[in-house]
Design an enzyme around this catalytic site. Structure first.
Site, PDB file in Angstrom:
ATOM      1  N   LYS A  52     -20.459   0.777   2.844  1.00 25.32           N
ATOM      2  CA  LYS A  52     -19.616   1.950   2.600  1.00 25.32           C
ATOM      3  C   LYS A  52     -19.521   2.230   1.099  1.00 25.32           C
ATOM      4  CE  LYS A  52     -17.126   1.231   6.913  1.00 25.32           C
ATOM      5  NZ  LYS A  52     -15.953   0.756   7.656  1.00 25.32           N
ATOM      6  N   GLN A  96     -10.488  -2.268   6.747  1.00 26.27           N
ATOM      7  CA  GLN A  96     -11.561  -2.728   7.622  1.00 26.27           C
ATOM      8  C   GLN A  96     -11.012  -3.623   8.732  1.00 26.27           C
ATOM      9  OE1 GLN A  96     -14.671  -1.622   7.401  1.00 26.27           O
ATOM     10  NE2 GLN A  96     -15.503  -2.885   9.048  1.00 26.27           N
ATOM     11  N   ASP A 119     -10.694   7.097   8.706  1.00 29.30           N
ATOM     12  CA  ASP A 119     -11.240   6.447   9.907  1.00 29.30           C
ATOM     13  C   ASP A 119     -10.869   7.228  11.177  1.00 29.30           C
ATOM     14  OD1 ASP A 119     -12.797   4.155   9.628  1.00 29.30           O
ATOM     15  OD2 ASP A 119     -11.063   2.879   9.188  1.00 29.30           O
TER      16      ASP A 119
HETATM   17  N1  GUN Z   1     -14.664  -2.250  12.035  1.00 31.13           N
HETATM   18  C1  GUN Z   1     -15.739  -1.855  12.754  1.00 31.13           C
HETATM   19  N2  GUN Z   1     -15.924  -0.526  12.630  1.00 31.13           N
HETATM   20  C2  GUN Z   1     -14.931  -0.077  11.848  1.00 31.13           C
HETATM   21  C3  GUN Z   1     -14.601   1.220  11.341  1.00 31.13           C
HETATM   22  O1  GUN Z   1     -15.226   2.244  11.639  1.00 31.13           O
HETATM   23  N3  GUN Z   1     -13.502   1.275  10.534  1.00 31.13           N
HETATM   24  C4  GUN Z   1     -12.777   0.183  10.219  1.00 31.13           C
HETATM   25  N4  GUN Z   1     -11.720   0.349   9.421  1.00 31.13           N
HETATM   26  N5  GUN Z   1     -13.069  -1.024  10.660  1.00 31.13           N
HETATM   27  C5  GUN Z   1     -14.151  -1.151  11.454  1.00 31.13           C
END
Ligand code: GUN
Length: 293
Positions: A52, A96, A119
């Site tokens: 990211k 996350q 998200d």
């Molecule tokens: N863990 C797995 N996929 C995601 C996501 O899209 N966002 C977040 N915050 N955690 C994740």
């Protein structure tokens, strides 16, 4: 059969975002700024967050990574969320997941300001999405919509079968594709682990979205000729022939199903490539205050 090249689509969108950033800079405007909070040392989470941050750099966004040890208290994490909510420099942020067991993920998600929830996990965003209001759409469903749009795959009037009902993929994509909207208007069936006669459903499908998290779960006998396959699964299967001891496969038996499909996404190199792009698109929307005005 046409392979949907997730990497190429993602690069096209990243190039467009880079161009947008240049235009923002030329106009003297602020560059979008994403923050990510990473708790603990989970290798998969570290890899996702690294990706990211790297993707932000690639398109010229600002990014901030906040790392904390796995034993951080829930209160201390909520304090970080509060600071990010109030920080005018940060347009959007993510915490996350998964979080360590002593932290309640729901409490943390609810603490995030919906305006910064890139998200799209906060119930305010989920509810807005379900009602057809502007909202942040979670990364994987948003990535799938981008994919369908850019491949010119029509959804209106089509039979879509979604396999898997998770909060972050199966449930939202089933809502999105059935909405009265562009990239919607499909007749959607949401199947899951308790569905009887799954094959009866999948054999009817014009489009199958496989998001159940089981390797090679959808097989050739379950699909009709000309089906569009969107494979969301990323499963590790042992492979002694590989240096790392495993390989990644989707929820669809690619070799068996591909000859019957009109379009199919590979794993890796398919939907996964679009999810980070979707997060960047949401961050741009946050910076432009597009979602909540
Ligand atoms: N863990 C797995 N996929 C995601 C996501 O899209 N966002 C977040 N915050 N955690 C994740």
């Amino acid at each position: 059969m046409e392979l949907i090249d997730g990497k190429a689509l993602a690069n096209t969108i990243k190039d467009e975002l880079s161009e947008t950033v240049l235009q923002l800079k030329e106009a003297g405007k602020k560059v979008p700024h994403l923050a990510a909070v990473l708790v603990g040392e989970d290798p998969a989470s570290q890899a996702y967050v690294r990706n990211k941050v790297r993707s932000c750099e690639r398109v010229g966004f600002e990014s901030t990574l906040i790392r904390r040890p796995a034993d951080i208290s829930q209160e201390a994490l909520l304090e970080i969320v509060d600071q990010l909510n109030k920080d005018d420099e940060i347009d959007g942020f993510i915490v996350q997941l998964p979080l360590p067991d002593h932290i309640n993920e729901h409490v943390v998600t609810l603490a995030i300001d919906p305006k910064k929830d890139v998200d799209g996990f906060h119930p305010v965003n989920f509810g807005r999405m379900a009602q057809g209001m502007s909202s942040y759409i979670p990364a994987t469903p948003y990535g799938i919509l981008q994919m369908l749009d850019r491949m010119n795959i029509q959804t209106e009037g089509k039979e879509v079968v979604v396999v898997g009902r998770s909060n972050i993929v199966g449930t939202p994509i089933s809502i999105l594709l059935s909405r009265k909207a562009k990239l919607g208007n499909a007749t959607v069936t949401l199947c899951h682990s308790r569905t009887n006669n799954l094959k009866e459903h999948t054999l009817r499908a014009d489009i199958i979205i496989a998001a159940i998290g089981r390797a090679d779960f959808v097989t050739a006998d379950m699909v009709k000729e000309g089906v569009v396959i969107i494979d969301v699964g990323i499963n590790r299967v042992e492979d002694a022939g590989r240096k790392r001891g495993y390989r990644l496969v989707g929820d669809v038996d690619f070799d068996g199903v591909a000859p019957k499909a009109s379009y199919i996404t590979p794993v890796p190199g398919g939907v996964g490539q679009l999810t980070v792009v979707a997060l960047l698109l949401n961050t741009l929307k946050a910076a432009n205050k597009e979602v909540f005005g």
